[in-house]
Design a protein around this motif. Structure first.
Motif: not given
Length: 696
Positions: A28-48
């Motif tokens: 669960a801990n790694e899932i939370v960490a990777n979800t946060a990282a994924g949100i950042v990456l998806v946000g950057v891709i969406a904006v671009v």
């Protein structure tokens, strides 16, 4: 690995990516960490992707990223602050959920929880509150004092670039490596090389150093702007109250930020060069760090809350249709708070072993600083007394502030007693106190300002219904989340604890996590309000510029304002000059003549330094020395090249100014004035009929 043992890419390797931990040990801990990282990456891709799809790169570069216009820079500060607010709120929700999981370990590891409260505090103070304050001040202050821009427009752009690049380091830390576990204060030994040799404290150090440079430059810029660029006739005792709070905050910035920068750089020397400023051996003294940090840290609280006080002062006067009561006493109180804020820093370590006399002196000073704040509260209530109050969204934020902030202030007076502070200092009682000050005192004020000045920035009002929903959610969410923490703090629950065993804490933690979800809903409602407002902007347009029956100069010009703000610099004769002009039927004069106006040209130096400083910080964090040296050279070359550019001014011809201004005057004369009863109706196009019914 030591600094001398780093390779071509320093200590950067594949293990720095969070996905590696998830693959090696899925939990669960790694899932939370990777979800946060994924949100950042998806946000950057969406904006671009969106910028590319709608072909907005050109307008973004020409009109925003290279602009030296204080209004656009202010808007970009606010956009950045809201983006960072989203992350800060999400981290707060995760922390509350972890503590509400019940006795046991919950779903996060202790180290991950420590990263969360470290990034949460760092983001909310340095990259939400500070840029939000700067954004509002950037937009409003030159308009309020009758100026065409800040004193140093390009320096203003550079300050924004440095702040954004530092904030991006915290976003990068989600995707590459990890952040510090030493709290937003970064106390050694928790951030020392021996205790924490990883990259986390280094992310904190360089983000604070670089953003601190931008923040200090901003303080200098605002101080000079208010000192030197006031319109003719605007004496100091005719300044709007908001401008008084900004100049006092600017002074705090100039004197309080350097100690923080020094502390961070000395900590960097300990970590990078094996110095011993803050170690237990070889002459180090960790208390030196605490003193340096809080020499910044406590003035910082007032640096943030004073501008909010100024915002509330403007809102209470406008929406009561009265002159601000006790103006002179408010000025004196503001200056008293600014001065006394440098005398109370030691109350942050009453528990660290000073003598009883020292604790008593700083305890008394901490109690005394509450007096000028009390003066302000009574002046605001006197302003409301017998006024014709309109319960608009900004006023609702103001009323919520008055009720909730007094609770936070009183809990601060309680904590000023060293004997009480000794018992509750490391408990959630303290967490409840400073959130009780910062949310109603700062965030509510900034959101009120956002609703108040939005029509000035964009020419249409924000949706009133969703604004009221947002106020309700923020207020209820705050009370549910933080007021229970007073009780569990008194019961002995430590702060920064990722787990607990006493079952009596559990009901309070359940209420707190429900409140955190309500706060998350409040944040989402801010975005919904913006979307609905843009969709229905034809119904709330207010191009004339005065939708609230405003009292100060910014309401005397079109909405949105032209790049040069004022076609003719106004001559000020009264503290509430625009209100007086409306009452005397001289509010919208036609100038006898117009002049050419010089404005700063667009320049890319701020954006260039933003990108280069971001790469420079990343290289230092990961010990990529060749890249850090290369970027340092490029930064120096960029500044030298920019200094040779002599084509820095753009002249707007007088004829163009005349056409624009007279077209707006024609709109003023063609529009129907509305009274306050129709303030939120579609017929309010920004021409207010002065409200003379309230007692002045």
């Amino acid at each position: 690995m030591t600094a001398t043992e780093s390779g071509f890419f320093g200590r950067l390797n594949w293990d720095a990516l969070p996905i590696v931990g998830l693959i090696q040990d899925p939990n669960a801990n790694e899932i939370v960490a990777n979800t946060a990282a994924g949100i950042v990456l998806v946000g950057v891709i969406a904006v671009v992707s969106l910028l590319t799809w709608f072909r907005l790169w050109g307008p973004l570069w020409r009109d925003w990223l290279t602009s030296a216009d204080h209004k656009k820079i202010g808007i970009m500060y606010i956009v950045f602050a809201i983006v960072m607010l989203a992350r800060g709120v999400l981290e707060g929700v995760v922390m509350r959920a972890q503590q509400a999981a019940g006795p046991g370990d919950g779903f996060l590891e202790a180290e991950h929880f420590a990263e969360l409260f470290s990034t949460h505090g760092t983001i909310m103070i340095f990259f939400v509150a500070v840029p939000f304050v700067f954004g509002i001040a950037n937009f409003v202050v030159p308009l309020m004092i009758g100026a065409r821009d800040v004193a140093f427009p390009v320096l203003n752009q550079i300050s924004l670039g440095l702040t954004v690049s530092a904030g991006m380091m915290l976003m990068v830390s989600l995707v590459v490596g990890e952040f510090s576990t030493g709290g937003w204060t970064a106390y050694p030994p928790y951030t020392g090389a021996a205790f924490n040799p990883g990259v986390g404290p280094d992310y904190w150090i360089w983000a604070i150093v670089v953003s601190g440079v931008g923040t200090t430059l901003t303080g200098l810029n605002f101080a000079v702007t208010i000192y030197k660029l006031r319109a003719p006739g605007m004496k100091f005792m005719r300044l709007p109250m908001y401008c008084w709070t900004i100049i006092c905050s600017s002074i705090l910035l100039i004197f309080a930020m350097p100690p923080l920068g020094v502390a961070a750089l000395l900590l960097a020397a300990d970590r990078y060069l094996d110095f011993h400023f803050f170690t237990n051996d070889l002459g180090g003294n960790m208390m030196n760090y605490a003193n340096l940090f809080w020499l910044f840290g406590h003035p910082e609280v007032y640096l943030l809350v004073l501008p909010a006080y100024g915002i509330y002062s403007e809102i209470f006067a406008t929406f009561s249709a009265k002159r601000l009561y006790g103006y002179n006493s408010l000025v004196i109180a503001t200056m008293s708070i600014a001065i006394m804020s440098f005398t109370v820093w030691l109350h942050h370590f009453f528990t660290m072993g000073q003598s009883a006399l020292i604790n008593a002196v700083f305890g008394i000073a901490t109690m005394l600083i509450a007096i000028p704040t009390g003066v302000k509260v009574y002046d605001w209530m006197a302003t409301l007394w017998r006024g014709r109050i309109r319960f608009t969204v900004p006023m609702l934020y103001g009323l919520a502030f008055l009720m909730l902030f007094v609770i936070g202030g009183l809990s601060g007076v309680i904590l000023a007693n060293p004997t009480v502070d000794y018992q509750v200092h490391n408990t959630l009682f303290l967490v409840a106190h400073f959130h009780n000050v910062l949310l109603p005192g700062v965030l509510f004020g900034l959101l009120a300002a956002y609703n108040y000045w939005f029509p000035k920035a964009f020419g249409f009002r924000l949706n009133e219904f969703w604004g009221r929903v947002t106020v309700a959610l923020w207020t209820v969410g705050f009370m549910l989340t933080f007021l229970p923490l007073y009780f569990v703090g008194l019961m002995g629950m430590p702060r920064r604890s990722f787990s607990w065993e006493d079952p009596s804490f559990h009901p309070y933690m359940i209420v707190a996590v429900i409140g955190a979800l309500v706060i998350l809903a409040a944040l989402l409602s801010v975005l919904v309000q913006l979307w609905v407002s843009i969709r229905d902007r034809d119904k709330t347009t207010a191009p004339v510029g005065d939708p609230w029956d405003g009292r100060t100069l910014e309401w005397s010009i079109p909405s949105p304002p032209p790049p040069y703000n004022f076609a003719i610099i106004p001559q000020v004769t009264d503290r509430d000059d625009f209100a007086a002009a409306k009452e005397q039927a001289r509010a919208y004069p036609k100038p006898e003549a117009y002049e050419d106006i010089e404005m700063p040209r667009n320049t890319g130096i701020g954006f260039i330094l933003c990108v280069l400083s971001g790469i420079w910080m990343f290289a230092l964090v990961w010990w990529i020395w060749w890249l850090a040296i290369l970027i340092t050279a490029l930064i120096v070359l960029a500044i030298i090249a920019w200094s040779f550019d002599t084509n820095t001014e753009l002249v707007i011809p007088a004829e163009e100014v005349r056409k624009e201004h007279e077209a707006w005057l024609d709109l003023v004369h063609a529009s129907a004035a509305v009274n306050r009863d129709h303030e939120t109706a579609p017929e309010n196009r920004g021409l207010a009929r002065p409200d003379l019914e309230a007692v002045t």
